[in-house]
Design a protein around this motif. Structure first.
Motif, PDB file in Angstrom:
ATOM      1  N   ARG A  97     -58.332  50.358 114.294  1.00  0.00           N
ATOM      2  CA  ARG A  97     -57.176  51.090 114.383  1.00  0.00           C
ATOM      3  C   ARG A  97     -55.813  50.356 114.012  1.00  0.00           C
ATOM      4  N   ILE A  98     -55.277  50.992 113.080  1.00  0.00           N
ATOM      5  CA  ILE A  98     -54.004  50.464 112.439  1.00  0.00           C
ATOM      6  C   ILE A  98     -52.911  51.160 112.828  1.00  0.00           C
ATOM      7  N   ARG A  99     -52.050  50.655 113.578  1.00  0.00           N
ATOM      8  CA  ARG A  99     -50.911  51.481 114.170  1.00  0.00           C
ATOM      9  C   ARG A  99     -49.591  50.756 114.265  1.00  0.00           C
ATOM     10  N   ALA A 108     -50.138  44.660 110.867  1.00  0.00           N
ATOM     11  CA  ALA A 108     -51.458  44.177 110.223  1.00  0.00           C
ATOM     12  C   ALA A 108     -51.225  44.318 108.697  1.00  0.00           C
ATOM     13  N   GLY A 109     -51.590  43.200 107.984  1.00  0.00           N
ATOM     14  CA  GLY A 109     -51.572  43.187 106.713  1.00  0.00           C
ATOM     15  C   GLY A 109     -50.298  43.167 105.950  1.00  0.00           C
ATOM     16  N   ASN A 110     -49.392  42.553 106.604  1.00  0.00           N
ATOM     17  CA  ASN A 110     -47.999  42.537 105.892  1.00  0.00           C
ATOM     18  C   ASN A 110     -47.767  41.121 105.114  1.00  0.00           C
ATOM     19  N   TRP A 112     -50.005  38.932 101.556  1.00  0.00           N
ATOM     20  CA  TRP A 112     -51.140  39.124 100.804  1.00  0.00           C
ATOM     21  C   TRP A 112     -52.502  38.536 101.134  1.00  0.00           C
ATOM     22  N   HIS A 113     -53.515  39.069 101.426  1.00  0.00           N
ATOM     23  CA  HIS A 113     -54.976  38.748 101.707  1.00  0.00           C
ATOM     24  C   HIS A 113     -55.789  39.397 101.151  1.00  0.00           C
ATOM     25  N   SER A 114     -57.075  38.913 101.448  1.00  0.00           N
ATOM     26  CA  SER A 114     -58.529  39.519 101.233  1.00  0.00           C
ATOM     27  C   SER A 114     -58.916  39.647 102.682  1.00  0.00           C
ATOM     28  N   ASP A 115     -59.480  40.778 103.040  1.00  0.00           N
ATOM     29  CA  ASP A 115     -59.852  41.108 104.529  1.00  0.00           C
ATOM     30  C   ASP A 115     -60.731  40.085 105.059  1.00  0.00           C
ATOM     31  N   VAL A 116     -60.110  39.309 106.103  1.00  0.00           N
ATOM     32  CA  VAL A 116     -61.023  38.362 107.012  1.00  0.00           C
ATOM     33  C   VAL A 116     -62.019  37.505 106.081  1.00  0.00           C
ATOM     34  N   ILE A 127     -62.210  50.345 103.919  1.00  0.00           N
ATOM     35  CA  ILE A 127     -62.061  51.892 103.602  1.00  0.00           C
ATOM     36  C   ILE A 127     -60.710  52.277 104.520  1.00  0.00           C
ATOM     37  N   LEU A 128     -59.765  52.488 104.035  1.00  0.00           N
ATOM     38  CA  LEU A 128     -58.620  52.834 104.893  1.00  0.00           C
ATOM     39  C   LEU A 128     -58.202  54.139 104.903  1.00  0.00           C
ATOM     40  N   GLN A 129     -58.052  55.001 105.902  1.00  0.00           N
ATOM     41  CA  GLN A 129     -57.304  56.519 105.891  1.00  0.00           C
ATOM     42  C   GLN A 129     -56.084  56.249 106.720  1.00  0.00           C
ATOM     43  N   ASP A 139     -45.920  51.458 101.446  1.00  0.00           N
ATOM     44  CA  ASP A 139     -46.870  51.554 100.429  1.00  0.00           C
ATOM     45  C   ASP A 139     -47.848  50.177 100.648  1.00  0.00           C
ATOM     46  N   THR A 140     -49.038  50.384  99.700  1.00  0.00           N
ATOM     47  CA  THR A 140     -50.029  49.194  99.935  1.00  0.00           C
ATOM     48  C   THR A 140     -50.043  48.620  98.376  1.00  0.00           C
ATOM     49  N   LEU A 141     -49.731  47.389  98.353  1.00  0.00           N
ATOM     50  CA  LEU A 141     -49.863  46.721  97.091  1.00  0.00           C
ATOM     51  C   LEU A 141     -51.106  45.883  96.900  1.00  0.00           C
ATOM     52  N   LEU A 260     -56.581  41.224  96.060  1.00  0.00           N
ATOM     53  CA  LEU A 260     -55.714  40.834  97.371  1.00  0.00           C
ATOM     54  C   LEU A 260     -54.803  42.262  97.698  1.00  0.00           C
ATOM     55  N   HIS A 261     -54.243  42.206  98.939  1.00  0.00           N
ATOM     56  CA  HIS A 261     -53.657  43.330  99.372  1.00  0.00           C
ATOM     57  C   HIS A 261     -52.724  43.196 100.027  1.00  0.00           C
ATOM     58  N   HIS A 262     -51.523  43.840 100.142  1.00  0.00           N
ATOM     59  CA  HIS A 262     -50.546  43.543 101.029  1.00  0.00           C
ATOM     60  C   HIS A 262     -49.577  44.977 101.377  1.00  0.00           C
ATOM     61  N   ALA A 263     -49.754  44.980 102.915  1.00  0.00           N
ATOM     62  CA  ALA A 263     -49.203  46.282 103.457  1.00  0.00           C
ATOM     63  C   ALA A 263     -47.890  46.077 103.757  1.00  0.00           C
ATOM     64  N   MET A 264     -46.867  46.808 103.124  1.00  0.00           N
ATOM     65  CA  MET A 264     -45.426  46.765 102.929  1.00  0.00           C
ATOM     66  C   MET A 264     -44.841  47.300 104.444  1.00  0.00           C
ATOM     67  N   GLU A 271     -43.172  55.413 112.215  1.00  0.00           N
ATOM     68  CA  GLU A 271     -44.637  55.428 112.475  1.00  0.00           C
ATOM     69  C   GLU A 271     -45.750  55.301 111.517  1.00  0.00           C
ATOM     70  N   ARG A 272     -46.807  54.557 111.488  1.00  0.00           N
ATOM     71  CA  ARG A 272     -47.784  54.586 110.492  1.00  0.00           C
ATOM     72  C   ARG A 272     -49.015  54.316 111.383  1.00  0.00           C
ATOM     73  N   ARG A 273     -49.820  55.031 110.933  1.00  0.00           N
ATOM     74  CA  ARG A 273     -51.150  54.976 111.696  1.00  0.00           C
ATOM     75  C   ARG A 273     -52.526  55.541 110.880  1.00  0.00           C
ATOM     76  N   HIS A 275     -57.054  54.723 110.204  1.00  0.00           N
ATOM     77  CA  HIS A 275     -58.159  53.855 110.597  1.00  0.00           C
ATOM     78  C   HIS A 275     -58.957  53.135 109.541  1.00  0.00           C
ATOM     79  N   ARG A 276     -59.181  51.798 109.742  1.00  0.00           N
ATOM     80  CA  ARG A 276     -60.054  51.176 108.625  1.00  0.00           C
ATOM     81  C   ARG A 276     -61.423  50.782 109.170  1.00  0.00           C
ATOM     82  N   VAL A 277     -62.543  50.998 108.047  1.00  0.00           N
ATOM     83  CA  VAL A 277     -63.749  50.258 108.244  1.00  0.00           C
ATOM     84  C   VAL A 277     -64.118  49.621 107.020  1.00  0.00           C
TER      85      VAL A 277
HETATM   86  C1  SIN Z   1     -54.866  45.877 105.729  1.00  0.00           C
HETATM   87  O1  SIN Z   1     -56.204  46.246 105.917  1.00  0.00           O
HETATM   88  O2  SIN Z   1     -54.507  44.747 105.659  1.00  0.00           O
HETATM   89  C2  SIN Z   1     -53.887  47.132 105.987  1.00  0.00           C
HETATM   90  C3  SIN Z   1     -53.707  47.613 104.725  1.00  0.00           C
HETATM   91  C4  SIN Z   1     -52.571  48.826 105.143  1.00  0.00           C
HETATM   92  O3  SIN Z   1     -52.158  48.960 106.285  1.00  0.00           O
HETATM   93  O4  SIN Z   1     -52.077  49.279 104.071  1.00  0.00           O
END
Ligand code: SIN
Length: 307
Positions: A97-99, A108-110, A112-116, A127-129, A139-141, A260-264, A271-273, A275-277
């Motif tokens: 749960r992303i919240r 979470a994710g703020n 640059w990274h590759s997940d875990v 997969i993030l919704q 935004d996500t970069l 890589l990705h970065h959650a800004m 609020e932003r929320r 789910h990611r699997v």
């Molecule tokens: C993440 O998986 O790092 C979160 C990405 C996001 O919330 O945009």
């Protein structure tokens, strides 16, 4: 250039690239009604574009999200859910749960990274919704690690050839989950090649990230630190990036093996929320300069950096 493919059940999938390097919006499908052929086309789009975005999808229940991820492979369970806080009542421990709220101290994710990437078999895809998005921001970069590797000098490619780096979850997970307790008996950590070969595209990708990569094996500490700083900065260059502006119920699917990705986090106190699997990947394969070749037609676009 847009591309279209018939994917069954009366759906025609349209692919609109965001940049020549990475990222594409995919439209004309509903993820809950995807035939096997439709899924194959979606996966092909992911391999071709490294990260894909699907807007206006139905709100997925945890079970539906889990089932969608299962089509890609074995669902990954985050180390925190796996070891520190196993909840036997949770039917879908793979659903993260992303919240972020006005009370959040971290997001979470703020970074640059590759997940875990600290896992021995790190996630191949995530997969993030998002079910709730800020009015503006959040935004996500994404950054292409194929492009980052391709843009290195020949000398640097030779220097990195055969090297491995240590990835650790300790610093990141202590901060994010405010967990001073160890995850089980120890924090997740693993050694991975600095340049990995993607099993489907056959392309080499740089595989280090600021969140988890801690040191380079076999180098003196200071030399390794300096090299990592260079590689982090290089992989985060704007030249290799695309950026996704979310809308409610959009889904992003990214390939952790080559982006890589970065959650800004620029939207506090909104609020932003969602789910990611994630999906378990292979033990990362090492790219070797003397024996590996990029398959014909998979070369990708080379970015010209100002030298
Ligand atoms: C993440 O998986 O790092 C979160 C990405 C996001 O919330 O945009």
């Amino acid at each position: 250039m847009m591309a279209a493919a018939k994917v069954g059940l009366g759906m025609t999938l349209t692919i609109s690239p965001l940049t020549p390097l990475l990222g594409a919006e995919v439209s004309g499908l509903n993820v809950l009604d995807l035939s096997d052929a439709g899924f194959d086309s979606l996966y092909e789009a992911l391999v071709d574009h490294s990260v894909i975005f699907l807007r206006d999808q139905p709100t997925l229940t945890e079970a539906e999200h889990y089932d969608l991820a299962s089509r890609f492979g074995e669902v990954h369970v985050h180390p925190f859910a796996r070891e520190a806080k196993p909840d036997p009542a949770n039917q879908h421990p793979g659903v993260l749960r992303i919240r972020t709220t006005d009370e959040s101290k971290v997001a979470a994710g703020n970074r640059w990274h590759s997940d875990v990437s600290c896992d021995a078999r790190p996630p191949q895809a995530s997969i993030l919704q998002l079910h709730q998005v800020p009015q503006v921001g959040g935004d996500t970069l994404f950054s292409s690690m194929y492009a980052a590797y391709d843009a290195l000098s020949v000398q640097m490619k030779h220097y990195l050839d055969g090297m491995t780096a240590r990835h650790s979850g300790e610093e990141s997970y202590r901060k994010l989950f405010r967990a001073d307790i160890a995850l089980g008996s120890q924090w997740p950590e693993a050694d991975h090649p600095i340049v990995r070969r993607h099993p489907d595209s056959g392309r080499p990708a740089l595989y280090v990230d600021r969140e988890f990569t801690e040191s380079i094996n076999g180098l003196p500490k200071e030399e390794g630190k300096a090299l990592l700083e260079f590689l982090f900065g290089h992989s985060e260059r704007a030249n290799f990036q695309c950026r996704f502006r979310w809308s409610t119920n959009a889904i992003a699917i990214w390939d952790n093996r080559c982006v890589l990705h970065h959650a800004m986090w620029d939207y506090w106190p909104q609020e932003r929320r969602g789910h990611r699997v994630s999906v378990v990947g292979e033990v990362p394969l090492m790219w070797r300069l003397d024996s590996d070749r990029v398959p014909e037609g998979r070369e990708g676009t080379t970015v010209k950096l100002t030298r």
